[in-house]
Design an enzyme around this catalytic site. Structure first.
Site, PDB file in Angstrom:
ATOM      1  N   LYS A  76       0.851  -1.199   0.000  1.00  0.00           N
ATOM      2  CA  LYS A  76       0.000   0.000   0.000  1.00  0.00           C
ATOM      3  C   LYS A  76       0.881   1.241   0.000  1.00  0.00           C
ATOM      4  CE  LYS A  76      -4.010   2.005   2.462  1.00  0.00           C
ATOM      5  NZ  LYS A  76      -4.984   1.837   3.556  1.00  0.00           N
ATOM      6  N   SER A 153      -9.950   2.061   2.277  1.00  0.00           N
ATOM      7  CA  SER A 153      -8.950   2.771   1.498  1.00  0.00           C
ATOM      8  C   SER A 153      -7.916   1.854   0.844  1.00  0.00           C
ATOM      9  CB  SER A 153      -8.231   3.788   2.382  1.00  0.00           C
ATOM     10  OG  SER A 153      -7.488   3.133   3.392  1.00  0.00           O
ATOM     11  N   SER A 177     -10.581  -0.024   6.614  1.00  0.00           N
ATOM     12  CA  SER A 177      -9.950   0.040   5.293  1.00  0.00           C
ATOM     13  C   SER A 177      -9.273  -1.231   4.801  1.00  0.00           C
ATOM     14  CB  SER A 177      -8.928   1.171   5.263  1.00  0.00           C
ATOM     15  OG  SER A 177      -9.585   2.364   4.959  1.00  0.00           O
TER      16      SER A 177
HETATM   17  N1  GLN Z   1     -13.758   4.573   5.571  1.00  0.00           N
HETATM   18  C1  GLN Z   1     -13.118   5.006   6.767  1.00  0.00           C
HETATM   19  C2  GLN Z   1     -12.724   6.459   6.645  1.00  0.00           C
HETATM   20  O1  GLN Z   1     -12.957   7.027   5.641  1.00  0.00           O
HETATM   21  C3  GLN Z   1     -11.966   4.133   7.115  1.00  0.00           C
HETATM   22  C4  GLN Z   1     -10.678   4.532   6.522  1.00  0.00           C
HETATM   23  C5  GLN Z   1      -9.538   3.675   6.984  1.00  0.00           C
HETATM   24  O2  GLN Z   1      -9.719   2.668   7.673  1.00  0.00           O
HETATM   25  N2  GLN Z   1      -8.334   4.095   6.630  1.00  0.00           N
HETATM   26  O3  GLN Z   1     -12.204   7.032   7.527  1.00  0.00           O
END
Ligand code: GLN
Length: 488
Positions: A76, A153, A177
């Site tokens: 990532k 994400s 995410s």
């Molecule tokens: N969807 C969540 C957010 O927008 C989780 C993001 C994440 O876990 N990095 O914050």
């Protein structure tokens, strides 16, 4: 070769049936073919990959093979990689080339993996469909013509792993995410116990919630990756020194008269989810029962407030963490009339809308007039949720729940920010509590798209969480081989 699991590939590499170079080339060819369409990599590193593969082949030949020698992976693009651009999918860091290696990516180097590239994500990991990426969103290989979202994400990694453009990879899970993107792409995603995997060198979003973890096609593969990622790191002050022994293949935790109490969260019963998710979840729970699990209902009274608490705490921490991008030390710099004007212009140009939205929310909830009403209140809810989980784990050993409500939506679905935030309902509570949770495929919905469910455990119970997930994987028995999904 693309369809091999990591566990299978390791055996073939060791026996000399295939070489790391062949395996790497097969993946690079596929990246060449489908990489643009799927948009799963921000930066591809084919030369590095071939060099890694050659070194792995050498070690395998002379009997000094390492744990994951020759396995091609996606990293990532939030993990700093020395000499390789690390963008966090932001214009702000578009040309940032770190002079250091994150602990997690170093551990993968030490284990002998092959780096295929840096995978796409939401900008600074803020989002749910990877649509906030400055580099455009990755898509899911499932029903490719429909251009479904690969989740976020960590959507670049899920897109790559599901389509055979990597055998496994890394994600980070601040509020879901890893688990959410895995649930809609038919993959296994692990959010380990907070502190099990080092955050050092990983671009910060919300430090008290950020959790690096693995993404793979099978539970055993995910466990294997986690065994390499986990471990104390003196460079991360929140890194834990509790030792977790993960050995693969994972052993059954049910069957042969073994006793296990599996909890179902009462409050989630009233949340509206798709019929498919409901049916598959009930089926898998019945399967576990048939293996001898005792199913018990547990209560986490504040769990439906987790979303509100998360969307106060995460932006608050983000607004503080992202204050460092000021055009002075690194990243983008847009020259202004004086230093303040430079700050303003740099930040206005460097961040996308969602990141700005989070920083505005975060700054507001931390301001003196709002701190007590919002931030402190959210912190209290967080503590209550963690306490409730602790109490629940007196009544059961592990908990299961859905990972999300629905299958993947088309990338161009028009959701408001609040509708996006609501998708995290099933995942954020585990981050607030710091406990381990795995998303594992629980079957295919009536539209032939995968759905996932979670197994949740108490702090440092990561191995048992994975063991139960493996039973669910076996019952669900979905075919997530990349050539099956893409039909090629
Ligand atoms: N969807 C969540 C957010 O927008 C989780 C993001 C994440 O876990 N990095 O914050």
């Amino acid at each position: 070769m693309i369809d091999l699991t990591i566990t299978e590939a390791l055996k073939k590499l060791q026996s000399g049936e295939i070489s790391a170079t062949e395996l790497t080339r097969a993946h690079l060819d596929r990246i060449e073919k489908y990489g643009d369409e799927l948009n799963c990599y921000i930066t591809r590193t084919p030369e590095r990959a071939l060099a890694d593969a050659a070194a792995a082949d050498e070690r395998i030949k002379n009997g000094t093979a390492r744990a994951l020698d020759g396995i091609p992976i996606a990293m990532k693009d939030l993990f700093a990689t020395k000499g390789i651009r690390t963008t966090a999918a932001s214009h702000m860091l578009e040309n940032f080339v770190p002079e250091y290696e994150s602990t997690i990516s170093q551990k993968f180097i030490d284990a002998g993996t092959v780096l295929l590239g840096k995978s796409n994500l939401d900008e600074f990991a803020m989002g749910t469909f990877s649509k906030t990426s400055y580099f455009g969103a990755p898509i899911s290989p499932w029903q490719l013509e429909r251009r479904l979202n690969a989740g976020g994400s960590s959507g670049g990694t899920t897109s790559a792993v599901a389509s055979g453009l990597a055998m496994g990879g890394t994600g980070t899970d601040t509020g879901g995410s890893i688990r959410f993107p895995c649930s809609i792409t038919g993959l296994v995603g692990v959010k380990p116990t907070y502190g099990l995997c080092s955050r050092w060198g990983c671009v910060a979003f919300a430090s008290s919630l950020d959790t690096p973890g693995p993404i793979a096609r099978t539970v055993d593969d995910a466990a294997l990756l986690l065994s390499v990622m986990a471990g104390h790191d003196a460079k991360d002050s929140t890194s834990s020194n509790v030792k977790t022994e993960i050995s693969v293949p994972l052993q059954p935790i049910l069957g042969d008269g073994k006793k296990l109490r599996v909890g179902i969260i009462k409050e989630f019963n009233d949340v509206k989810i798709s019929e498919d998710m409901k049916n598959l979840f009930e089926k898998r729970v019945a399967d576990l029962k048939s293996l001898g699990a005792e199913i018990v209902e547990v209560s986490i009274p504040n769990i439906l407030d987790a979303l509100a608490a998360y969307y106060v705490i995460a932006p608050a921490e983000a607004s503080s963490n992202l204050a460092r991008y000021d055009g002075v030390r690194y990243g983008l710099r847009v020259e202004g009339s004086d230093i303040y004007d430079t700050f303003k212009k740099t930040r206005a140009a460097g961040f996308g809308d969602e990141v700005k939205r989070r920083m505005i929310i975060g700054t507001a909830v931390l301001s003196s007039s709002s701190y007590d009403v919002y931030f402190m209140q959210a912190a209290r809810v967080r503590r209550m949720i963690a306490d409730s989980f602790n109490r629940a784990f007196d009544e059961c050993d592990l908990i299961v729940c859905p990972s999300g409500a629905n299958t993947a939506l088309p990338l161009d679905s028009d959701l408001t920010p609040l509708e996006y935030y609501a998708l995290d309902l099933f995942t954020v509570a585990m981050n607030l509590a710091g406990i381990p949770a795995v998303s594992v495929p629980c079957g295919l919905a009536s539209n032939n798209l995968p759905l996932g469910m979670q197994v949740v455990g108490k702090m440092f119970d990561d191995v048992r969480v994975l063991q139960l997930a493996k039973h669910i994987e076996q019952f669900a028995n979905i075919d997530n081989r990349p050539t099956k999904i893409m039909g090629k």
